[in-house]
Enzyme design. Structure first.
Site, PDB file in Angstrom:
ATOM      1  N   CYS A   1       0.815  -1.224   0.000  1.00  0.00           N
ATOM      2  CA  CYS A   1       0.000   0.000   0.000  1.00  0.00           C
ATOM      3  C   CYS A   1       0.846   1.270   0.000  1.00  0.00           C
ATOM      4  CB  CYS A   1      -0.957  -0.001   1.186  1.00  0.00           C
ATOM      5  SG  CYS A   1      -2.156  -1.335   1.080  1.00  0.00           S
TER       6      CYS A   1
ATOM      7  N   ASN B   1      -9.999  -0.224  -0.730  1.00  0.00           N
ATOM      8  CA  ASN B   1      -8.537  -0.100  -0.692  1.00  0.00           C
ATOM      9  C   ASN B   1      -7.956  -0.689  -1.980  1.00  0.00           C
ATOM     10  OD1 ASN B   1      -5.802  -0.246  -0.180  1.00  0.00           O
ATOM     11  ND2 ASN B   1      -6.012  -1.064   1.895  1.00  0.00           N
TER      12      ASN B   1
ATOM     13  N   HIS C   1      -3.400   7.562   1.536  1.00  0.00           N
ATOM     14  CA  HIS C   1      -3.763   6.209   1.104  1.00  0.00           C
ATOM     15  C   HIS C   1      -5.178   5.924   1.594  1.00  0.00           C
ATOM     16  CE1 HIS C   1      -3.907   2.003   0.452  1.00  0.00           C
ATOM     17  NE2 HIS C   1      -3.730   1.660   1.715  1.00  0.00           N
TER      18      HIS C   1
HETATM   19  O1  UT7 Z   1      -3.514  -0.431   3.589  1.00  0.00           O
HETATM   20  C1  UT7 Z   1      -3.297  -1.062   4.780  1.00  0.00           C
HETATM   21  C2  UT7 Z   1      -4.187  -2.220   4.773  1.00  0.00           C
HETATM   22  N1  UT7 Z   1      -5.064  -2.427   5.817  1.00  0.00           N
HETATM   23  C3  UT7 Z   1      -5.651  -1.552   6.647  1.00  0.00           C
HETATM   24  O2  UT7 Z   1      -5.437  -0.386   6.693  1.00  0.00           O
HETATM   25  C4  UT7 Z   1      -6.644  -2.152   7.579  1.00  0.00           C
HETATM   26  C5  UT7 Z   1      -6.468  -1.668   8.970  1.00  0.00           C
HETATM   27  N2  UT7 Z   1      -7.483  -2.228   9.834  1.00  0.00           N
HETATM   28  C6  UT7 Z   1      -8.793  -1.915   9.724  1.00  0.00           C
HETATM   29  O3  UT7 Z   1      -9.178  -1.141   8.870  1.00  0.00           O
HETATM   30  C7  UT7 Z   1      -9.743  -2.495  10.729  1.00  0.00           C
HETATM   31  O4  UT7 Z   1      -9.014  -3.153  11.724  1.00  0.00           O
HETATM   32  C8  UT7 Z   1     -10.762  -3.470  10.094  1.00  0.00           C
HETATM   33  C9  UT7 Z   1     -11.716  -2.692   9.219  1.00  0.00           C
HETATM   34  C10 UT7 Z   1     -10.049  -4.525   9.285  1.00  0.00           C
HETATM   35  C11 UT7 Z   1     -11.569  -4.132  11.200  1.00  0.00           C
HETATM   36  O5  UT7 Z   1     -12.199  -3.170  12.015  1.00  0.00           O
HETATM   37  P1  UT7 Z   1     -12.098  -3.282  13.600  1.00  0.00           P
HETATM   38  O6  UT7 Z   1     -12.910  -2.195  14.153  1.00  0.00           O
HETATM   39  O7  UT7 Z   1     -10.642  -3.314  13.958  1.00  0.00           O
HETATM   40  O8  UT7 Z   1     -12.830  -4.645  13.864  1.00  0.00           O
HETATM   41  P2  UT7 Z   1     -12.239  -5.950  14.559  1.00  0.00           P
HETATM   42  O9  UT7 Z   1     -11.202  -6.597  13.697  1.00  0.00           O
HETATM   43  O10 UT7 Z   1     -11.877  -5.590  15.939  1.00  0.00           O
HETATM   44  O11 UT7 Z   1     -13.522  -6.871  14.552  1.00  0.00           O
HETATM   45  C12 UT7 Z   1     -14.684  -6.548  15.292  1.00  0.00           C
HETATM   46  C13 UT7 Z   1     -15.722  -7.633  15.061  1.00  0.00           C
HETATM   47  C14 UT7 Z   1     -15.153  -9.035  15.160  1.00  0.00           C
HETATM   48  O12 UT7 Z   1     -16.123  -9.838  15.789  1.00  0.00           O
HETATM   49  P3  UT7 Z   1     -15.967 -10.209  17.366  1.00  0.00           P
HETATM   50  O13 UT7 Z   1     -14.636 -10.873  17.484  1.00  0.00           O
HETATM   51  O14 UT7 Z   1     -16.043  -8.890  18.082  1.00  0.00           O
HETATM   52  O15 UT7 Z   1     -17.155 -11.099  17.588  1.00  0.00           O
HETATM   53  C15 UT7 Z   1     -15.000  -9.495  13.746  1.00  0.00           C
HETATM   54  O16 UT7 Z   1     -15.104 -10.886  13.604  1.00  0.00           O
HETATM   55  O17 UT7 Z   1     -16.215  -7.521  13.724  1.00  0.00           O
HETATM   56  C16 UT7 Z   1     -16.154  -8.810  13.078  1.00  0.00           C
HETATM   57  N3  UT7 Z   1     -15.958  -8.604  11.647  1.00  0.00           N
HETATM   58  C17 UT7 Z   1     -16.981  -8.394  10.805  1.00  0.00           C
HETATM   59  N4  UT7 Z   1     -18.317  -8.331  10.992  1.00  0.00           N
HETATM   60  C18 UT7 Z   1     -19.083  -8.090   9.926  1.00  0.00           C
HETATM   61  C19 UT7 Z   1     -14.800  -8.565  10.953  1.00  0.00           C
HETATM   62  N5  UT7 Z   1     -15.053  -8.346   9.654  1.00  0.00           N
HETATM   63  C20 UT7 Z   1     -16.396  -8.241   9.539  1.00  0.00           C
HETATM   64  C21 UT7 Z   1     -17.261  -7.996   8.448  1.00  0.00           C
HETATM   65  N6  UT7 Z   1     -18.603  -7.937   8.696  1.00  0.00           N
HETATM   66  N7  UT7 Z   1     -16.817  -7.821   7.193  1.00  0.00           N
END
Ligand code: UT7
Length: 323
Positions: free
Chosen positions: A113, A280, A250
């Site tokens: 990225c 992204n 980004h």
């Molecule tokens: O260019 C660099 C590349 N990547 C990034 O910049 C990504 C950086 N990270 C992020 O953007 C965020 O961490 C995410 C968008 C990937 C995730 O958001 P978050 O607020 O950190 O959520 P989380 O990973 O803490 O997950 C919260 C909950 C989880 O469930 P539990 O464990 O609380 O029951 C996940 O399983 O949300 C669940 N979850 C989803 N639910 C519905 C994860 N993905 C999804 C989804 N739909 N697509």
């Protein structure tokens, strides 16, 4: 001093649009969750016969047309990509062939990225060293081919697309008021290699593999590194955040962009956010955002642009540019 001028920008998104609701038909996710956690509404997905080089060429043609330059003038092509057409040769050489460029320097650069920031800084150094005078710097990705479409944690986050800029050399007085690239900053920290990676490759598994990410870890580091990179280029140029007309970050997650904007103390109206429309697109996201800013008619010659990016590696970087 010899500076690299951003003569023009171009972008290309494939025709096929996949909405959050489309994904929710096969994944345990929802439009609400995706929008609230990421700001993403839709992504574009390349046609089966559309390669990264095709996306790159479409973006490059638009940029060259806006720069009023023919492909024969290009003596350096850098394609920032993590999704090359083939393991080799470089996708940049496919772009060179498809555009009808003559012989010149052409290579791919892989910083995920942060790829566009790395490619821009590299091209800038070639131009400042006098080794190139007209460069095409392209970010082009078909991340849809790397996704595990059964993994809701990653499948909803990425899309395909390409953006390109044309750089040309111009003598400038050598002050912070100069046109062109004023400062760049690059960094990487391989201790975080495993947090965002593809679980395959020619030397490890002999397969292409799928994208795997520890999203929380990436998020945790992203805000700090992106803010630090932005401050580093401002310091290097002797400029302040108030001098910046546009933050063109980004486009990974709206929450990350908002947090970085807030930490830097820049007005929300100056932050370019396009992640809703294409998710992204990795190395393509900054030039795509720049293209959107340009086509909206809001970008004026002399505007100060601050670009920053961070991703797998971790690798990150920033560039300060006077348009
Ligand atoms: O260019 C660099 C590349 N990547 C990034 O910049 C990504 C950086 N990270 C992020 O953007 C965020 O961490 C995410 C968008 C990937 C995730 O958001 P978050 O607020 O950190 O959520 P989380 O990973 O803490 O997950 C919260 C909950 C989880 O469930 P539990 O464990 O609380 O029951 C996940 O399983 O949300 C669940 N979850 C989803 N639910 C519905 C994860 N993905 C999804 C989804 N739909 N697509």
């Amino acid at each position: 001093m010899r500076r690299s001028i951003l003569r023009a920008v171009g972008g290309y998104l494939p025709d096929r649009i996949v909405t959050n609701d489309d994904l929710a038909r096969t994944l345990d996710t929802s439009d609400d969750w995706i929008q609230e956690r990421t700001g993403i509404r839709r992504r574009h997905i390349a046609a089966p016969d559309e390669l990264t080089s095709d996306l790159a060429v479409a973006a490059a043609r638009r940029a060259l047309a806006r720069a009023d330059l023919g492909p024969d003038r290009v003596d350096l092509i850098i394609v920032a990509t993590s999704t090359p057409d083939h393991t080799f040769p470089a996708t940049a050489t496919a772009v060179q062939r498809k555009l009808g460029c003559g012989p010149g320097i052409a290579f791919d650069l892989q910083a995920v990225c942060a790829g566009f920031a790395y490619a821009l800084a590299t091209a800038d150094n070639f131009i400042k060293a006098g080794q190139a005078s007209t460069a095409l710097v392209i970010g082009a990705e078909t991340f849809s081919r790397l996704l595990d479409w059964t993994d809701r944690g990653t499948a909803v986050l990425f899309g395909d697309g390409a953006g390109a800029v044309v750089l040309t050399a111009l003598e400038q007085p050598g002050t912070a008021l100069d046109q062109g690239i004023l400062a760049t900053m690059l960094a990487a920290d391989g201790r975080h290699y495993a947090h965002l990676q593809v679980d395959g490759g020619p030397s490890s598994t002999g397969t292409v593999g799928h994208l795997r990410m520890n999203g929380r870890e990436v998020f945790r580091h992203a805000v700090g590194e992106l803010t630090g990179a932005a401050r580093a280029v401002l310091d290097a140029a002797g400029l302040a955040i108030d001098d910046v007309d546009w933050l063109v970050p980004h486009q990974a997650n709206k929450r990350i962009i908002d947090a970085v904007g807030k930490k830097l103390g820049i007005a929300e109206a100056k932050v370019v956010v396009t992640v809703a429309e294409h998710a992204n697109t990795s190395a393509a996201s900054i030039p795509l955002a720049l293209d959107r800013l340009y086509t909206s008619g809001r970008l004026d010659r002399g505007d100060l642009l601050l670009c920053n990016a961070m991703g797998g590696g971790f690798a990150w970087g920033a560039a300060l540019i006077r348009w």
